[in-house]
Design a protein around this motif. Structure first.
Motif, PDB file in Angstrom:
ATOM      1  N   THR A 158       0.814  -1.238   0.000  1.00 20.51           N
ATOM      2  CA  THR A 158       0.000   0.000   0.000  1.00 20.51           C
ATOM      3  C   THR A 158       0.842   1.279   0.000  1.00 20.51           C
ATOM      4  OG1 THR A 158      -0.348   0.387   2.401  1.00 20.51           O
ATOM      5  CG2 THR A 158      -1.842  -1.176   1.292  1.00 20.51           C
ATOM      6  N   ASP A 159       2.167   1.197   0.137  1.00 20.64           N
ATOM      7  CA  ASP A 159       2.988   2.406   0.007  1.00 20.64           C
ATOM      8  C   ASP A 159       2.795   3.031  -1.371  1.00 20.64           C
ATOM      9  OD1 ASP A 159       4.037   2.192   2.522  1.00 20.64           O
ATOM     10  OD2 ASP A 159       6.057   1.595   1.897  1.00 20.64           O
ATOM     11  N   LEU A 160       2.987   4.332  -1.438  1.00 11.79           N
ATOM     12  CA  LEU A 160       2.936   5.055  -2.707  1.00 11.79           C
ATOM     13  C   LEU A 160       4.314   5.052  -3.352  1.00 11.79           C
ATOM     14  CD1 LEU A 160       0.941   8.157  -1.417  1.00 11.79           C
ATOM     15  CD2 LEU A 160       0.006   6.057  -2.424  1.00 11.79           C
ATOM     16  N   ILE A 161       4.353   4.967  -4.686  1.00  9.79           N
ATOM     17  CA  ILE A 161       5.616   5.008  -5.430  1.00  9.79           C
ATOM     18  C   ILE A 161       5.745   6.376  -6.092  1.00  9.79           C
ATOM     19  CG2 ILE A 161       6.991   3.973  -7.278  1.00  9.79           C
ATOM     20  CD1 ILE A 161       5.362   1.397  -6.856  1.00  9.79           C
ATOM     21  N   CYS A 162       6.861   7.060  -5.837  1.00  9.55           N
ATOM     22  CA  CYS A 162       7.061   8.415  -6.349  1.00  9.55           C
ATOM     23  C   CYS A 162       8.405   8.528  -7.067  1.00  9.55           C
ATOM     24  CB  CYS A 162       7.039   9.435  -5.207  1.00  9.55           C
ATOM     25  SG  CYS A 162       5.561   9.382  -4.187  1.00  9.55           S
ATOM     26  N   VAL A 163       8.473   9.449  -8.002  1.00  9.82           N
ATOM     27  CA  VAL A 163       9.745   9.816  -8.629  1.00  9.82           C
ATOM     28  C   VAL A 163       9.845  11.334  -8.682  1.00  9.82           C
ATOM     29  CG1 VAL A 163       9.978   7.737 -10.041  1.00  9.82           C
ATOM     30  CG2 VAL A 163       8.808   9.732 -10.978  1.00  9.82           C
ATOM     31  N   SER A 164      11.076  11.816  -8.674  1.00  6.55           N
ATOM     32  CA  SER A 164      11.291  13.246  -8.859  1.00  6.55           C
ATOM     33  C   SER A 164      11.536  13.539 -10.335  1.00  6.55           C
ATOM     34  CB  SER A 164      12.505  13.702  -8.035  1.00  6.55           C
ATOM     35  OG  SER A 164      13.685  13.053  -8.486  1.00  6.55           O
ATOM     36  N   GLY A 165      11.376  14.795 -10.719  1.00  2.00           N
ATOM     37  CA  GLY A 165      11.753  15.238 -12.062  1.00  2.00           C
ATOM     38  C   GLY A 165      10.993  14.575 -13.183  1.00  2.00           C
ATOM     39  N   ASP A 166      11.698  14.290 -14.276  1.00  2.00           N
ATOM     40  CA  ASP A 166      11.104  13.592 -15.414  1.00  2.00           C
ATOM     41  C   ASP A 166      12.062  12.510 -15.885  1.00  2.00           C
ATOM     42  OD1 ASP A 166      12.788  14.756 -17.829  1.00  2.00           O
ATOM     43  OD2 ASP A 166      12.219  16.492 -16.635  1.00  2.00           O
ATOM     44  N   LEU A 167      11.557  11.623 -16.719  1.00  2.00           N
ATOM     45  CA  LEU A 167      12.282  10.406 -17.077  1.00  2.00           C
ATOM     46  C   LEU A 167      12.540  10.313 -18.580  1.00  2.00           C
ATOM     47  CD1 LEU A 167      10.180   7.945 -14.892  1.00  2.00           C
ATOM     48  CD2 LEU A 167      12.327   9.062 -14.258  1.00  2.00           C
ATOM     49  N   GLY A 168      13.666   9.730 -18.943  1.00  2.00           N
ATOM     50  CA  GLY A 168      13.951   9.426 -20.345  1.00  2.00           C
ATOM     51  C   GLY A 168      14.727  10.494 -21.095  1.00  2.00           C
ATOM     52  N   ALA A 169      14.839  11.701 -20.545  1.00  6.54           N
ATOM     53  CA  ALA A 169      15.492  12.794 -21.277  1.00  6.54           C
ATOM     54  C   ALA A 169      16.990  12.534 -21.458  1.00  6.54           C
ATOM     55  CB  ALA A 169      15.258  14.116 -20.554  1.00  6.54           C
ATOM     56  N   CYS A 277       4.409  -4.401  -7.266  1.00  7.35           N
ATOM     57  CA  CYS A 277       4.088  -2.999  -7.540  1.00  7.35           C
ATOM     58  C   CYS A 277       3.154  -2.887  -8.738  1.00  7.35           C
ATOM     59  CB  CYS A 277       5.362  -2.190  -7.794  1.00  7.35           C
ATOM     60  SG  CYS A 277       6.215  -2.635  -9.332  1.00  7.35           S
ATOM     61  N   ARG A 278       2.464  -1.768  -8.794  1.00  6.89           N
ATOM     62  CA  ARG A 278       1.671  -1.385  -9.970  1.00  6.89           C
ATOM     63  C   ARG A 278       2.083   0.031 -10.343  1.00  6.89           C
ATOM     64  NH1 ARG A 278      -2.892  -4.277 -11.269  1.00  6.89           N
ATOM     65  NH2 ARG A 278      -4.059  -2.462 -11.965  1.00  6.89           N
ATOM     66  N   VAL A 279       2.581   0.174 -11.565  1.00  7.79           N
ATOM     67  CA  VAL A 279       3.004   1.484 -12.082  1.00  7.79           C
ATOM     68  C   VAL A 279       2.102   1.844 -13.256  1.00  7.79           C
ATOM     69  CG1 VAL A 279       4.878   2.754 -13.177  1.00  7.79           C
ATOM     70  CG2 VAL A 279       5.384   1.138 -11.350  1.00  7.79           C
ATOM     71  N   PHE A 280       1.676   3.098 -13.307  1.00  8.96           N
ATOM     72  CA  PHE A 280       0.709   3.528 -14.316  1.00  8.96           C
ATOM     73  C   PHE A 280       1.410   4.374 -15.384  1.00  8.96           C
ATOM     74  CE2 PHE A 280      -1.554   2.595 -10.468  1.00  8.96           C
ATOM     75  CZ  PHE A 280      -2.670   1.883 -10.912  1.00  8.96           C
ATOM     76  N   GLU A 281       1.320   3.893 -16.617  1.00 10.27           N
ATOM     77  CA  GLU A 281       1.989   4.553 -17.735  1.00 10.27           C
ATOM     78  C   GLU A 281       1.608   6.027 -17.838  1.00 10.27           C
ATOM     79  OE1 GLU A 281       2.594   3.933 -22.571  1.00 10.27           O
ATOM     80  OE2 GLU A 281       0.769   3.195 -21.590  1.00 10.27           O
ATOM     81  N   LYS A 282       0.343   6.337 -17.642  1.00  9.11           N
ATOM     82  CA  LYS A 282      -0.133   7.712 -17.815  1.00  9.11           C
ATOM     83  C   LYS A 282       0.448   8.664 -16.774  1.00  9.11           C
ATOM     84  CE  LYS A 282      -4.406   7.032 -15.135  1.00  9.11           C
ATOM     85  NZ  LYS A 282      -5.889   7.070 -15.175  1.00  9.11           N
ATOM     86  N   GLU A 283       0.995   8.130 -15.685  1.00  4.08           N
ATOM     87  CA  GLU A 283       1.539   8.979 -14.621  1.00  4.08           C
ATOM     88  C   GLU A 283       3.046   9.193 -14.757  1.00  4.08           C
ATOM     89  OE1 GLU A 283      -0.503  10.473 -12.836  1.00  4.08           O
ATOM     90  OE2 GLU A 283      -2.302   9.260 -13.210  1.00  4.08           O
ATOM     91  N   LEU A 284       3.687   8.533 -15.701  1.00  6.31           N
ATOM     92  CA  LEU A 284       5.131   8.696 -15.852  1.00  6.31           C
ATOM     93  C   LEU A 284       5.446  10.117 -16.315  1.00  6.31           C
ATOM     94  CD1 LEU A 284       6.091   5.335 -17.632  1.00  6.31           C
ATOM     95  CD2 LEU A 284       6.290   5.887 -15.197  1.00  6.31           C
ATOM     96  N   PRO A 285       6.303  10.852 -15.611  1.00  9.51           N
ATOM     97  CA  PRO A 285       6.608  12.237 -15.995  1.00  9.51           C
ATOM     98  C   PRO A 285       7.600  12.271 -17.157  1.00  9.51           C
ATOM     99  CG  PRO A 285       7.822  11.655 -14.011  1.00  9.51           C
ATOM    100  CD  PRO A 285       6.972  10.460 -14.340  1.00  9.51           C
TER     101      PRO A 285
END
Length: 366
Positions: A158-169, A277-285
């Motif tokens: 039930t923890d939330l998964i977070c990332v800073s900034g943006d990805l792939g650049a 884990c479950r990661v949602f594509e639409k939420e990827l920055p």
């Protein structure tokens, strides 16, 4: 100036003679057999990274000042990923004869800029010769209170998964540089073949003209893609995010930096924490320039964001009770949640299909 003219100790003295201490824990730095550090009330954090020419960097498109900056930042980032504070680094270099004293000074200029940004002291290291190019090994030392240290193994269901900034650049910046390098050397190779043919014919005017064409080959146009290059060439450790988390009263349950790609790092956390884990594509920055570049290169932008690597953003999990606090943080993005291990690691696409998340990030040993 040839490095041999100064010798090892002369070079060290030239590079470090005006270093100033920023931290009370630095009792004695460069100049003796060992640096002397003191951490009476804290846990000591130590991390080491090696960067090898031809594997981790290409001097065709990164200058030595930027390389020095990046070399320091990738180590400093590891200390922040443990929720610690970086204090000192040691720097070891293996140099071939093609490098001059001025080249190493440029490297140290970038190194010192990175250290000054985060108040880190350079306290030692080693220099030696190399037959194959440039090798860099940096050790970063930091501190944290025992109760503040965040490991990879603390994520809970039930923890939330977070990332800073943006990805792939950063990855797209690398693809851009590699593409332009390939185009450039293809043009050079073609002209060199024509020069060889002209030499057989003894046509000196043609040879001179062809050599002139090599020296005047057009530089690539990177306008509109500056952010991608910055992310690849000027790595930034996210100590600002660590500070924001502390100020908000949020202690992550697990954390690491994204050096090898989000998918790989997330699976490290899941494995060591014994969770799914479950990661949602639409939420990827994803930054706009990243998306445009991926389309231009006919690449899937989600794949780039998941597997690209070298973002050096922070990936962390927090208790679900911190949801409202997380929403208030600038440049922090909620991308999914932790599940029971039996549900596996899952990517939920924009059209709600579910796929097993695979670790396809950077692996230097493959």
């Amino acid at each position: 100036m040839e490095i041999a003219k100064l010798g090892e100790f002369g070079l060290i003295d030239r590079l470090t003679k005006d270093l100033k201490k920023n931290n009370e824990s630095t009792k004695y730095g460069v100049g003796d057999d060992c640096a002397v550090l003191s951490y009476p009330d804290s846990e000591v954090l130590v991390t080491t990274d090696m960067l090898m020419e031809g594997v981790h960097f290409d001097l065709t498109y990164i200058d030595l000042k930027h390389l020095g900056y990046k070399s320091a930042m990738v180590n400093i980032s590891d200390i922040f990923a443990m929720n610690g504070t970086p204090r000192q680094i040691t720097v070891s270099l293996a140099l071939s004869k093609r490098f001059s004293v001025e080249d190493v000074e440029l490297f140290y200029e970038g190194l010192r800029l990175a250290c000054e940004k985060w108040g880190v002291d350079i306290v030692g290291g080693d220099t030696t010769s190399s037959y194959t190019g440039l090798a860099i090994s940096i050790t970063c030392i930091g501190e944290a209170r025992k109760e503040d240290i965040v490991y990879r193994n603390g994520a809970k269901d039930t923890d939330l998964i977070c990332v800073s900034g943006d990805l792939g650049a950063a990855y797209m910046g690398l693809q851009l540089l590699e593409r332009e390098k390939s185009v450039y050397y293809s043009q050079v190779d073609d002209l060199q073949k024509k020069i060889a043919a002209a030499q057989k014919e003894g046509d000196q005017d043609k040879i001179i003209n062809l050599k002139s064409q090599i020296s005047s080959l057009a530089q690539p146009d990177f306008s509109g893609k500056e952010y991608l290059l910055q992310r690849q060439l000027q790595t930034e450790a996210r100590g600002d995010i660590v500070r924001k988390l502390r100020e908000a009263g949020i202690r992550p349950t697990a954390m690491m930096d994204i050096s090898d790609g989000l998918s790989s790092e997330l699976m490290h956390i899941c494995k060591q924490s014994g969770v799914g884990c479950r990661v949602f594509e639409k939420e990827l920055p994803i930054d706009y320039q990243t998306a445009v570049m991926a389309e231009e290169m006919n690449m899937n932008v989600t794949t780039c964001a998941l597997n690209g690597g070298e973002d050096y953003e922070l990936l962390f999990t927090v208790p679900i009770g911190d949801l409202e606090k997380v929403k208030e943080l600038d440049d922090v993005h909620l991308i999914g949640h932790v599940t029971d291990q039996k549900f596996g690691q899952v990517l939920v696409t924009r059209d709600n299909q579910e796929f097993e998340l695979k670790a396809q990030g950077w692996n230097p040993l493959k």
